[in-house]
Design an enzyme around this catalytic site. Structure first.
Site, PDB file in Angstrom:
ATOM      1  N   ALA A 123       0.834  -1.207   0.000  1.00 55.66           N
ATOM      2  CA  ALA A 123       0.000   0.000   0.000  1.00 55.66           C
ATOM      3  C   ALA A 123       0.867   1.255   0.000  1.00 55.66           C
ATOM      4  O   ALA A 123       1.322   1.713   1.055  1.00 55.66           O
ATOM      5  CB  ALA A 123      -0.931  -0.030   1.212  1.00 55.66           C
ATOM      6  N   GLU A 126      -1.985   6.822  -2.789  1.00 57.04           N
ATOM      7  CA  GLU A 126      -3.088   7.445  -2.050  1.00 57.04           C
ATOM      8  C   GLU A 126      -3.972   8.181  -3.046  1.00 57.04           C
ATOM      9  O   GLU A 126      -3.546   8.426  -4.186  1.00 57.04           O
ATOM     10  CB  GLU A 126      -2.524   8.430  -1.014  1.00 57.04           C
ATOM     11  CG  GLU A 126      -1.666   7.722   0.024  1.00 57.04           C
ATOM     12  CD  GLU A 126      -1.222   8.631   1.160  1.00 57.04           C
ATOM     13  OE1 GLU A 126      -1.513   9.844   1.113  1.00 57.04           O
ATOM     14  OE2 GLU A 126      -0.589   8.095   2.083  1.00 57.04           O
ATOM     15  N   SER A 131       1.492   9.102  -8.819  1.00 53.89           N
ATOM     16  CA  SER A 131       2.841   9.191  -9.396  1.00 53.89           C
ATOM     17  C   SER A 131       3.796   9.857  -8.411  1.00 53.89           C
ATOM     18  O   SER A 131       4.953   9.469  -8.289  1.00 53.89           O
ATOM     19  CB  SER A 131       2.792   9.998 -10.698  1.00 53.89           C
ATOM     20  OG  SER A 131       2.095   9.275 -11.683  1.00 53.89           O
ATOM     21  N   ILE A 156      -5.348  -0.357  -4.079  1.00 54.57           N
ATOM     22  CA  ILE A 156      -4.461  -1.379  -3.522  1.00 54.57           C
ATOM     23  C   ILE A 156      -4.896  -2.767  -3.978  1.00 54.57           C
ATOM     24  O   ILE A 156      -5.948  -3.278  -3.578  1.00 54.57           O
ATOM     25  CB  ILE A 156      -4.417  -1.287  -1.966  1.00 54.57           C
ATOM     26  CG1 ILE A 156      -4.084   0.149  -1.539  1.00 54.57           C
ATOM     27  CG2 ILE A 156      -3.431  -2.297  -1.405  1.00 54.57           C
ATOM     28  CD1 ILE A 156      -2.820   0.757  -2.175  1.00 54.57           C
ATOM     29  N   ARG A 242       8.781  -4.235 -10.975  1.00 54.27           N
ATOM     30  CA  ARG A 242       8.397  -3.746 -12.318  1.00 54.27           C
ATOM     31  C   ARG A 242       8.732  -4.748 -13.411  1.00 54.27           C
ATOM     32  O   ARG A 242       7.929  -4.910 -14.348  1.00 54.27           O
ATOM     33  CB  ARG A 242       9.036  -2.372 -12.572  1.00 54.27           C
ATOM     34  CG  ARG A 242       8.283  -1.270 -11.840  1.00 54.27           C
ATOM     35  CD  ARG A 242       8.959   0.089 -11.931  1.00 54.27           C
ATOM     36  NE  ARG A 242       8.155   1.097 -11.226  1.00 54.27           N
ATOM     37  CZ  ARG A 242       8.632   2.226 -10.733  1.00 54.27           C
ATOM     38  NH1 ARG A 242       9.911   2.540 -10.871  1.00 54.27           N
ATOM     39  NH2 ARG A 242       7.834   3.076 -10.114  1.00 54.27           N
ATOM     40  N   GLY A 339     -11.103  -9.640 -36.410  1.00 56.37           N
ATOM     41  CA  GLY A 339     -12.203  -8.837 -36.956  1.00 56.37           C
ATOM     42  C   GLY A 339     -13.350  -8.744 -35.970  1.00 56.37           C
ATOM     43  O   GLY A 339     -13.152  -8.583 -34.778  1.00 56.37           O
ATOM     44  N   GLY A 340     -14.570  -8.884 -36.476  1.00 53.35           N
ATOM     45  CA  GLY A 340     -15.761  -8.777 -35.622  1.00 53.35           C
ATOM     46  C   GLY A 340     -15.728  -9.774 -34.473  1.00 53.35           C
ATOM     47  O   GLY A 340     -16.172  -9.465 -33.357  1.00 53.35           O
ATOM     48  N   GLU A 363       2.089   0.078 -10.991  1.00 57.95           N
ATOM     49  CA  GLU A 363       3.520   0.051 -10.595  1.00 57.95           C
ATOM     50  C   GLU A 363       4.301   1.178 -11.265  1.00 57.95           C
ATOM     51  O   GLU A 363       5.464   1.025 -11.639  1.00 57.95           O
ATOM     52  CB  GLU A 363       4.129  -1.329 -10.827  1.00 57.95           C
ATOM     53  CG  GLU A 363       3.402  -2.354  -9.980  1.00 57.95           C
ATOM     54  CD  GLU A 363       4.243  -3.487  -9.473  1.00 57.95           C
ATOM     55  OE1 GLU A 363       5.471  -3.421  -9.601  1.00 57.95           O
ATOM     56  OE2 GLU A 363       3.662  -4.427  -8.924  1.00 57.95           O
TER      57      GLU A 363
HETATM   58  N1  CAA Z   1      16.169   2.678  -5.013  1.00 58.53           N
HETATM   59  C1  CAA Z   1      16.573   3.210  -3.823  1.00 58.53           C
HETATM   60  N2  CAA Z   1      16.388   4.515  -3.504  1.00 58.53           N
HETATM   61  C2  CAA Z   1      15.800   5.296  -4.427  1.00 58.53           C
HETATM   62  C3  CAA Z   1      15.345   4.799  -5.676  1.00 58.53           C
HETATM   63  C4  CAA Z   1      15.566   3.426  -5.947  1.00 58.53           C
HETATM   64  N3  CAA Z   1      15.191   2.895  -7.103  1.00 58.53           N
HETATM   65  N4  CAA Z   1      14.784   5.805  -6.365  1.00 58.53           N
HETATM   66  C5  CAA Z   1      14.870   6.903  -5.596  1.00 58.53           C
HETATM   67  N5  CAA Z   1      15.492   6.592  -4.420  1.00 58.53           N
HETATM   68  C6  CAA Z   1      15.830   7.498  -3.328  1.00 58.53           C
HETATM   69  C7  CAA Z   1      16.648   8.678  -3.863  1.00 58.53           C
HETATM   70  O1  CAA Z   1      18.022   8.345  -3.908  1.00 58.53           O
HETATM   71  C8  CAA Z   1      16.349   9.752  -2.843  1.00 58.53           C
HETATM   72  O2  CAA Z   1      17.156   9.525  -1.698  1.00 58.53           O
HETATM   73  P1  CAA Z   1      17.841  10.745  -0.863  1.00 58.53           P
HETATM   74  O3  CAA Z   1      16.726  11.464  -0.201  1.00 58.53           O
HETATM   75  O4  CAA Z   1      18.749  10.052   0.101  1.00 58.53           O
HETATM   76  O5  CAA Z   1      18.554  11.603  -1.870  1.00 58.53           O
HETATM   77  C9  CAA Z   1      14.901   9.470  -2.458  1.00 58.53           C
HETATM   78  O6  CAA Z   1      14.644   8.099  -2.798  1.00 58.53           O
HETATM   79  C10 CAA Z   1      13.921  10.354  -3.193  1.00 58.53           C
HETATM   80  O7  CAA Z   1      14.142  10.170  -4.571  1.00 58.53           O
HETATM   81  P2  CAA Z   1      13.583  11.174  -5.659  1.00 58.53           P
HETATM   82  O8  CAA Z   1      13.984  12.579  -5.274  1.00 58.53           O
HETATM   83  O9  CAA Z   1      13.965  10.679  -7.001  1.00 58.53           O
HETATM   84  O10 CAA Z   1      12.011  11.058  -5.399  1.00 58.53           O
HETATM   85  P3  CAA Z   1      10.774  11.746  -6.130  1.00 58.53           P
HETATM   86  O11 CAA Z   1       9.838  12.245  -5.112  1.00 58.53           O
HETATM   87  O12 CAA Z   1      11.272  12.682  -7.187  1.00 58.53           O
HETATM   88  O13 CAA Z   1      10.022  10.478  -6.825  1.00 58.53           O
HETATM   89  C11 CAA Z   1       9.580   8.815  -8.503  1.00 58.53           C
HETATM   90  C12 CAA Z   1      10.612   9.631  -7.714  1.00 58.53           C
HETATM   91  C13 CAA Z   1      10.413   7.876  -9.357  1.00 58.53           C
HETATM   92  C14 CAA Z   1       8.688   9.671  -9.385  1.00 58.53           C
HETATM   93  C15 CAA Z   1       8.703   7.983  -7.518  1.00 58.53           C
HETATM   94  O14 CAA Z   1       7.848   8.815  -6.760  1.00 58.53           O
HETATM   95  C16 CAA Z   1       7.884   6.932  -8.225  1.00 58.53           C
HETATM   96  O15 CAA Z   1       8.386   5.854  -8.543  1.00 58.53           O
HETATM   97  N6  CAA Z   1       6.566   7.217  -8.462  1.00 58.53           N
HETATM   98  C17 CAA Z   1       5.658   6.210  -8.995  1.00 58.53           C
HETATM   99  C18 CAA Z   1       5.030   5.460  -7.862  1.00 58.53           C
HETATM  100  C19 CAA Z   1       4.574   4.081  -8.283  1.00 58.53           C
HETATM  101  O16 CAA Z   1       5.219   3.398  -9.050  1.00 58.53           O
HETATM  102  N7  CAA Z   1       3.461   3.665  -7.711  1.00 58.53           N
HETATM  103  C20 CAA Z   1       2.965   2.344  -7.969  1.00 58.53           C
HETATM  104  C21 CAA Z   1       2.185   1.847  -6.805  1.00 58.53           C
HETATM  105  S1  CAA Z   1       2.320   0.123  -6.578  1.00 58.53           S
HETATM  106  C22 CAA Z   1       1.210  -0.600  -7.614  1.00 58.53           C
HETATM  107  O17 CAA Z   1       0.749  -0.064  -8.573  1.00 58.53           O
HETATM  108  C23 CAA Z   1       1.005  -2.004  -7.237  1.00 58.53           C
HETATM  109  C24 CAA Z   1      -0.250  -2.669  -7.706  1.00 58.53           C
HETATM  110  O18 CAA Z   1      -1.342  -2.390  -7.284  1.00 58.53           O
HETATM  111  C25 CAA Z   1      -0.100  -3.840  -8.567  1.00 58.53           C
END
Ligand code: CAA
Length: 379
Positions: A123, A126, A131, A156, A242, A339-340, A363
């Site tokens: 989870a 929200e 994103s 979720i 992913r 097709g259809g 994801e």
């Molecule tokens: N591994 C480890 N740490 C990571 C990382 C990774 N892959 N990616 C980022 N971080 C760390 C960064 O190093 C950073 O650390 P510090 O604070 O120490 O510098 C911290 O995390 C923050 O990173 P960002 O500044 O890059 O974070 P952001 O706020 O800009 O967000 C983003 C990045 C990639 C957009 C992220 O928010 C994201 O992936 N968004 C999409 C969310 C998502 O995929 N949701 C899916 C929900 S699950 C689902 O769908 C399941 C289902 O039901 C089947």
């Protein structure tokens, strides 16, 4: 050793393939039409130890290899995307424990997920933080030996049926992503309300829910890692999960291509099978070639996960992006080949086209995958 691993991987793939064709394929249309969570498929996976593929042997699993799990998810997704999601989400819920859990937490919870005795959920999203996962508002406040959770989680998968839910919540909102922590929450906790979401375009048998936490008490011993580790755990999980959405997408596309090939050979127009027409052959050839290219990328991402290579982050995002776009294109073309007949639910390809769509969304949308890839390329 490498040969033995390959033989074992192929044995697992073959047995899941047989199980999927014999027992899940005949259920797929009904699962889609009824929209009911397929408890019989959960039981089937329990009986055949299929959930165990995602987990390492020391925690009651069978493999723990991302590549082996990929083959298994693809085989199930060829016949039923909803059923393949049961396997992908069990892994998604287990990975936070593998990445951030203590040895005691791993030994306690992972065998329950590997056996399928407990169903997992993850989870993160929200209503107003999809994103932009880092802007979550769910709070966890320390109160003695517990935390008290307030807020809500959206979209979720397994949310309404899960026994164990990994919940990400902010313990220090001003620290943004560095103030997020991860908790293992019991699905039956007091203060947790689960509202199922209906009316999905595809993966209709999958359970999707909104989770509402109102003063929900969680023992501090159920926190994964330290306070503030949550966001890194969440992102590390997505790096591993992913590629499995990519595997699911591949399976959906491959299932649609298989059906379209069979149909094109038996459907006659203008005095010959439509497979004899070069226009159709070129379409089928593109579908096959695009799927194979996506498969190479998904398997490469899985190898990077298995070897814990740093480039797994961008490969995982590329695999999910390319495989899901390919699945969307291939399933749409499969409908065109029929097709259809492709447009009605008497035939499975319209279901596959609807199921493919979610792989471009969950994801992390494919726009988010591009952000992740570009950030890594430019670093
Ligand atoms: N591994 C480890 N740490 C990571 C990382 C990774 N892959 N990616 C980022 N971080 C760390 C960064 O190093 C950073 O650390 P510090 O604070 O120490 O510098 C911290 O995390 C923050 O990173 P960002 O500044 O890059 O974070 P952001 O706020 O800009 O967000 C983003 C990045 C990639 C957009 C992220 O928010 C994201 O992936 N968004 C999409 C969310 C998502 O995929 N949701 C899916 C929900 S699950 C689902 O769908 C399941 C289902 O039901 C089947």
């Amino acid at each position: 050793m490498a040969v033995e691993v390959e033989i074992e991987r192929e044995t697992i793939r073959q047995s899941v393939r047989e199980l999927a064709r014999a027992r899940i394929a005949p259920r797929a249309a009904d699962i889609d039409r009824s929209g009911e969570f397929p408890r019989d498929v959960v039981d089937l996976f329990r009986e055949h130890d299929t959930f165990a593929v995602a987990f390492p042997p020391q925690y009651g699993g069978l493999s723990g290899s991302a590549l082996t799990l990929s083959l298994v998810i693809e085989e199930v997704a060829k016949v039923c995307a909803t059923s393949s999601l049961l396997l992908a989400v069990q892994a998604l819920g287990g990975y936070p424990i593998l990445i951030g859990g203590s040895e005691e937490q791993k030994a306690t919870y992972l065998p329950e997920l590997a056996s399928g005795r407990k169903i997992a959920a993850y989870a993160l999203s929200e209503p107003d933080a999809g994103s932009d996962a880092g802007s979550m508002r769910t709070r966890a406040r320390r109160d003695g030996d517990d935390y008290i959770l307030d807020g809500s989680k959206m979209w979720i998968t397994n949310g309404g049926v899960a026994d164990l839910i990994v919940v990400f919540a902010s313990t220090q909102p001003e620290a943004r992503t560095r103030g997020i922590s991860a908790f293992l929450v019991d699905g039956q906790s007091a203060g947790l309300e689960r509202r199922e979401i209906h009316g999905k375009l595809g993966i209709r048998g999958s359970n999707t829910a909104e989770l509402i936490f109102s003063s929900c008490r969680v023992p501090a011993e159920r926190r994964l890692g330290e306070e503030g580790d949550g966001f890194k755990i969440a992102m590390g999980v997505l790096d591993r999960s992913r590629p499995q959405i990519g595997s699911q997408a591949l399976g959906i596309g491959a299932g649609a291509l298989e059906y379209a090939l069979g149909y094109a050979k038996q459907r006659h127009q203008f005095g010959q099978a439509i497979a004899e027409f070069q226009g159709l052959q070129f379409m089928l050839a593109d579908m096959g070639a695009q799927l194979e290219a996506a498969r190479c990328l998904v398997h490469e991402a899985c190898r990077a996960v298995d070897a814990a290579e740093p480039r797994m982050t961008e490969l995982a995002a590329m695999a999910k992006l390319v495989a899901s776009d390919t699945a969307m294109k291939v399933t749409t073309d499969a409908v065109q080949v029929l097709g259809g007949y492709g447009y009605v639910n008497e035939f499975p390809v319209e279901r596959m086209m609807r199921d493919a769509k979610i792989t471009q969304i969950y994801e992390g949308t494919n726009q988010i995958q591009r952000l992740v890839i570009a950030k890594r390329l430019l670093a």
